[in-house]
Design a protein around this motif. Structure first.
Motif, PDB file in Angstrom:
ATOM      1  N   UNK A 176      -1.301  12.401  -8.933  1.00 45.38           N
ATOM      2  CA  UNK A 176      -2.003  13.605  -8.245  1.00 45.38           C
ATOM      3  C   UNK A 176      -1.279  14.792  -8.399  1.00 45.38           C
ATOM      4  N   UNK A 177      -0.578  14.756  -7.879  1.00 53.05           N
ATOM      5  CA  UNK A 177       0.610  15.990  -7.945  1.00 53.05           C
ATOM      6  C   UNK A 177       0.833  16.871  -9.316  1.00 53.05           C
ATOM      7  N   UNK A 178       0.177  16.333 -10.451  1.00 52.16           N
ATOM      8  CA  UNK A 178       0.249  16.178 -11.362  1.00 52.16           C
ATOM      9  C   UNK A 178      -0.681  16.661 -12.067  1.00 52.16           C
ATOM     10  N   UNK A 210       2.836   6.517  -5.503  1.00 46.43           N
ATOM     11  CA  UNK A 210       2.610   6.455  -7.055  1.00 46.43           C
ATOM     12  C   UNK A 210       1.693   6.928  -7.427  1.00 46.43           C
ATOM     13  N   UNK A 211       0.626   7.230  -6.516  1.00 47.96           N
ATOM     14  CA  UNK A 211      -0.197   7.966  -6.748  1.00 47.96           C
ATOM     15  C   UNK A 211      -0.362   9.616  -6.582  1.00 47.96           C
ATOM     16  N   UNK A 212       0.444   9.827  -5.041  1.00 49.56           N
ATOM     17  CA  UNK A 212       0.787  11.003  -4.886  1.00 49.56           C
ATOM     18  C   UNK A 212       1.179  11.201  -6.049  1.00 49.56           C
ATOM     19  N   UNK A 272       0.771  -0.968   0.208  1.00 48.15           N
ATOM     20  CA  UNK A 272      -0.132   0.149   0.382  1.00 48.15           C
ATOM     21  C   UNK A 272       1.243   0.845   0.222  1.00 48.15           C
ATOM     22  N   UNK A 273       2.086   1.077   0.806  1.00 47.32           N
ATOM     23  CA  UNK A 273       3.118   2.729   0.655  1.00 47.32           C
ATOM     24  C   UNK A 273       3.129   2.549  -0.352  1.00 47.32           C
ATOM     25  N   UNK A 274       3.426   1.472  -1.723  1.00 48.02           N
ATOM     26  CA  UNK A 274       4.529   2.168  -3.031  1.00 48.02           C
ATOM     27  C   UNK A 274       2.870   2.380  -3.466  1.00 48.02           C
ATOM     28  N   UNK A 275       1.804   2.127  -3.641  1.00 44.82           N
ATOM     29  CA  UNK A 275       0.833   2.826  -4.405  1.00 44.82           C
ATOM     30  C   UNK A 275       0.191   3.590  -3.569  1.00 44.82           C
ATOM     31  N   UNK A 308      -9.231  11.947 -12.254  1.00 43.87           N
ATOM     32  CA  UNK A 308      -9.836  11.124 -12.090  1.00 43.87           C
ATOM     33  C   UNK A 308      -9.573   9.963 -10.809  1.00 43.87           C
ATOM     34  N   UNK A 309      -8.275   9.990 -11.122  1.00 44.31           N
ATOM     35  CA  UNK A 309      -7.654   9.336 -10.696  1.00 44.31           C
ATOM     36  C   UNK A 309      -8.114   9.134  -9.303  1.00 44.31           C
ATOM     37  N   UNK A 310      -8.408  10.632  -8.332  1.00 49.34           N
ATOM     38  CA  UNK A 310      -8.690  10.747  -6.796  1.00 49.34           C
ATOM     39  C   UNK A 310     -10.170  10.163  -6.603  1.00 49.34           C
ATOM     40  N   UNK A 311     -11.170  10.352  -8.018  1.00 48.41           N
ATOM     41  CA  UNK A 311     -12.321   9.680  -8.179  1.00 48.41           C
ATOM     42  C   UNK A 311     -12.244   8.093  -8.147  1.00 48.41           C
ATOM     43  N   UNK A 312     -11.460   7.523  -8.881  1.00 44.82           N
ATOM     44  CA  UNK A 312     -11.278   5.839  -8.438  1.00 44.82           C
ATOM     45  C   UNK A 312     -10.877   5.876  -7.472  1.00 44.82           C
TER      46      UNK A 312
END
Length: 99
Positions: A36-38, A31-33, A25-28, A45-49
């Motif tokens: 989202x920073x982009x 990657x999500x951070x 989960x730490x790696x996810x 879409x990633x935040x909603x997902x």
């Protein structure tokens, strides 16, 4: 109680699986951070997902627990719940790593 197949017992295995879930989960999260920073449409879409996946996973496990589909002992229930989350985390890590 330890068995030949599981010499440390179900609680040790569950603890190890939970530790692995945390590491994955730490790696996810990392990657999500980055995604989202982009900013932009991809971040939205990633935040909603992310939110919808968490809600769906919690609802699915709640339903399975209420129907007795996770097992009969506490270690079994924990192991099946953690395995379910680990599958989802692995899929997210794979998907986010490709991007």
């Amino acid at each position: 109680m330890p068995t030949r197949a599981d010499p440390f017992g179900p609680w040790f295995s569950l603890g190890l699986d939970m530790w692995m879930l945390g590491a994955e989960a730490s790696s996810v999260i990392a990657l999500r951070t980055l995604k989202l920073a982009g900013g932009g449409a991809a971040a939205r879409a990633e935040a909603e997902r992310m939110v919808s996946e968490k809600f769906a996973a919690a609802m699915t496990l709640s339903q399975q627990a209420m129907l007795g589909q996770l097992g009969t002992s506490i270690p079994d229930i924990g192991a099946k719940a953690v395995a379910s989350y680990r599958r989802k985390v692995r899929a997210n890590r794979k998907r986010l790593s490709r991007a």
